[in-house]
Write a protein that holds these residues in place. Structure first.
Motif, PDB file in Angstrom:
ATOM      1  N   LEU A  18       0.826  -1.210   0.000  1.00  0.00           N
ATOM      2  CA  LEU A  18       0.000   0.000   0.000  1.00  0.00           C
ATOM      3  C   LEU A  18       0.859   1.258   0.000  1.00  0.00           C
ATOM      4  N   TYR A  19       1.911   1.268   0.838  1.00  0.00           N
ATOM      5  CA  TYR A  19       2.735   2.461   0.987  1.00  0.00           C
ATOM      6  C   TYR A  19       4.051   2.415   0.206  1.00  0.00           C
ATOM      7  N   SER A  20       4.383   1.280  -0.381  1.00  0.00           N
ATOM      8  CA  SER A  20       5.669   1.100  -1.087  1.00  0.00           C
ATOM      9  C   SER A  20       6.850   1.415  -0.163  1.00  0.00           C
ATOM     10  N   VAL A  21       6.747   0.932   1.059  1.00  0.00           N
ATOM     11  CA  VAL A  21       7.777   1.116   2.084  1.00  0.00           C
ATOM     12  C   VAL A  21       7.951  -0.221   2.788  1.00  0.00           C
ATOM     13  N   SER A  22       9.187  -0.565   3.122  1.00  0.00           N
ATOM     14  CA  SER A  22       9.432  -1.859   3.755  1.00  0.00           C
ATOM     15  C   SER A  22       8.785  -1.953   5.130  1.00  0.00           C
ATOM     16  N   ALA A  23       8.446  -3.175   5.498  1.00  0.00           N
ATOM     17  CA  ALA A  23       7.841  -3.423   6.806  1.00  0.00           C
ATOM     18  C   ALA A  23       8.795  -3.021   7.928  1.00  0.00           C
ATOM     19  N   LYS A  24      10.096  -3.156   7.703  1.00  0.00           N
ATOM     20  CA  LYS A  24      11.074  -2.771   8.720  1.00  0.00           C
ATOM     21  C   LYS A  24      11.008  -1.280   9.015  1.00  0.00           C
ATOM     22  N   GLU A  25      10.677  -0.486   8.019  1.00  0.00           N
ATOM     23  CA  GLU A  25      10.556   0.954   8.226  1.00  0.00           C
ATOM     24  C   GLU A  25       9.203   1.325   8.831  1.00  0.00           C
ATOM     25  N   LEU A  26       8.168   0.578   8.465  1.00  0.00           N
ATOM     26  CA  LEU A  26       6.829   0.871   8.974  1.00  0.00           C
ATOM     27  C   LEU A  26       6.633   0.374  10.404  1.00  0.00           C
ATOM     28  N   PHE A  27       7.241  -0.776  10.708  1.00  0.00           N
ATOM     29  CA  PHE A  27       7.093  -1.393  12.028  1.00  0.00           C
ATOM     30  C   PHE A  27       8.466  -1.679  12.627  1.00  0.00           C
ATOM     31  N   PRO A  28       9.277  -0.652  12.869  1.00  0.00           N
ATOM     32  CA  PRO A  28      10.653  -0.878  13.323  1.00  0.00           C
ATOM     33  C   PRO A  28      10.746  -1.590  14.669  1.00  0.00           C
ATOM     34  N   ASP A  29       9.764  -1.380  15.528  1.00  0.00           N
ATOM     35  CA  ASP A  29       9.785  -2.008  16.851  1.00  0.00           C
ATOM     36  C   ASP A  29       9.693  -3.533  16.770  1.00  0.00           C
ATOM     37  N   LEU A  30       9.122  -4.051  15.705  1.00  0.00           N
ATOM     38  CA  LEU A  30       8.986  -5.500  15.561  1.00  0.00           C
ATOM     39  C   LEU A  30      10.276  -6.154  15.068  1.00  0.00           C
ATOM     40  N   PHE A  31      11.203  -5.342  14.573  1.00  0.00           N
ATOM     41  CA  PHE A  31      12.439  -5.874  14.012  1.00  0.00           C
ATOM     42  C   PHE A  31      13.662  -5.548  14.864  1.00  0.00           C
ATOM     43  N   GLU A  32      13.441  -4.956  16.045  1.00  0.00           N
ATOM     44  CA  GLU A  32      14.556  -4.639  16.934  1.00  0.00           C
ATOM     45  C   GLU A  32      15.134  -5.923  17.521  1.00  0.00           C
ATOM     46  N   VAL A  33      16.436  -5.961  17.589  1.00  0.00           N
ATOM     47  CA  VAL A  33      17.094  -7.086  18.233  1.00  0.00           C
ATOM     48  C   VAL A  33      17.493  -6.626  19.626  1.00  0.00           C
ATOM     49  N   LYS A  34      16.993  -7.314  20.612  1.00  0.00           N
ATOM     50  CA  LYS A  34      17.288  -6.953  21.997  1.00  0.00           C
ATOM     51  C   LYS A  34      18.054  -8.090  22.644  1.00  0.00           C
ATOM     52  N   PHE A  35      19.105  -7.735  23.319  1.00  0.00           N
ATOM     53  CA  PHE A  35      19.901  -8.729  24.025  1.00  0.00           C
ATOM     54  C   PHE A  35      19.645  -8.577  25.515  1.00  0.00           C
ATOM     55  N   ASP A  36      19.167  -9.636  26.106  1.00  0.00           N
ATOM     56  CA  ASP A  36      18.910  -9.649  27.549  1.00  0.00           C
ATOM     57  C   ASP A  36      20.166 -10.126  28.239  1.00  0.00           C
ATOM     58  N   THR A  37      20.809  -9.218  28.928  1.00  0.00           N
ATOM     59  CA  THR A  37      22.087  -9.557  29.566  1.00  0.00           C
ATOM     60  C   THR A  37      21.932  -9.947  31.037  1.00  0.00           C
ATOM     61  N   LYS A  38      20.711  -9.872  31.543  1.00  0.00           N
ATOM     62  CA  LYS A  38      20.475 -10.253  32.925  1.00  0.00           C
ATOM     63  C   LYS A  38      20.345 -11.766  33.027  1.00  0.00           C
ATOM     64  N   CYS A  39      20.931 -12.309  34.040  1.00  0.00           N
ATOM     65  CA  CYS A  39      20.843 -13.739  34.295  1.00  0.00           C
ATOM     66  C   CYS A  39      19.929 -13.967  35.490  1.00  0.00           C
ATOM     67  N   ILE A  40      19.209 -15.010  35.409  1.00  0.00           N
ATOM     68  CA  ILE A  40      18.346 -15.374  36.533  1.00  0.00           C
ATOM     69  C   ILE A  40      19.180 -16.254  37.452  1.00  0.00           C
ATOM     70  N   LYS A  41      19.287 -15.802  38.665  1.00  0.00           N
ATOM     71  CA  LYS A  41      20.073 -16.589  39.639  1.00  0.00           C
ATOM     72  C   LYS A  41      19.183 -17.663  40.233  1.00  0.00           C
ATOM     73  N   GLY A  42      19.625 -18.881  40.102  1.00  0.00           N
ATOM     74  CA  GLY A  42      18.854 -19.991  40.644  1.00  0.00           C
ATOM     75  C   GLY A  42      19.563 -20.594  41.826  1.00  0.00           C
ATOM     76  N   ASN A  43      18.827 -21.268  42.609  1.00  0.00           N
ATOM     77  CA  ASN A  43      19.400 -21.962  43.758  1.00  0.00           C
ATOM     78  C   ASN A  43      19.950 -23.308  43.312  1.00  0.00           C
ATOM     79  N   SER A  44      21.169 -23.581  43.667  1.00  0.00           N
ATOM     80  CA  SER A  44      21.752 -24.887  43.358  1.00  0.00           C
ATOM     81  C   SER A  44      21.364 -25.834  44.469  1.00  0.00           C
ATOM     82  N   ALA A  45      20.604 -26.836  44.121  1.00  0.00           N
ATOM     83  CA  ALA A  45      20.135 -27.769  45.152  1.00  0.00           C
ATOM     84  C   ALA A  45      20.958 -29.008  45.208  1.00  0.00           C
TER      85      ALA A  45
END
Length: 78
Positions: free
Chosen positions: A51-78
């Motif tokens: 419809l707009y002759s524009v890429s989806a990456k430009e129209l919906f940039p939030d859906l194509f963001e790469v996010k790296f989660d650097t937080k680790c979940i600390k678990g209990n060693s049983a």
């Protein structure tokens, strides 16, 4: 907010209702897509691209963001 998505609509002087009619979706859904409260499926993204002759990456940039989660979940060693 998905600025490019709304900008492309404004450049054409289209209302959200007009876009909804072109894409066979509801006006409310167009509003939610533009605000970013809803995400389109792959097929709808392709319809917006065509419809707009524009890429989806430009129209919906939030859906194509790469996010790296650097937080680790600390678990209990049983």
């Amino acid at each position: 907010m998905r600025d490019r998505l709304t900008d492309e609509r404004h450049v054409r002087n289209w209302s959200q209702k007009t876009v909804a009619e072109y894409l066979y979706i509801s006006e409310v859904y167009v509003r939610k897509l533009e605000k970013g409260t809803r995400n389109p499926g792959r097929e709808l993204m392709l319809k917006f691209e065509k419809l707009y002759s524009v890429s989806a990456k430009e129209l919906f940039p939030d859906l194509f963001e790469v996010k790296f989660d650097t937080k680790c979940i600390k678990g209990n060693s049983a």
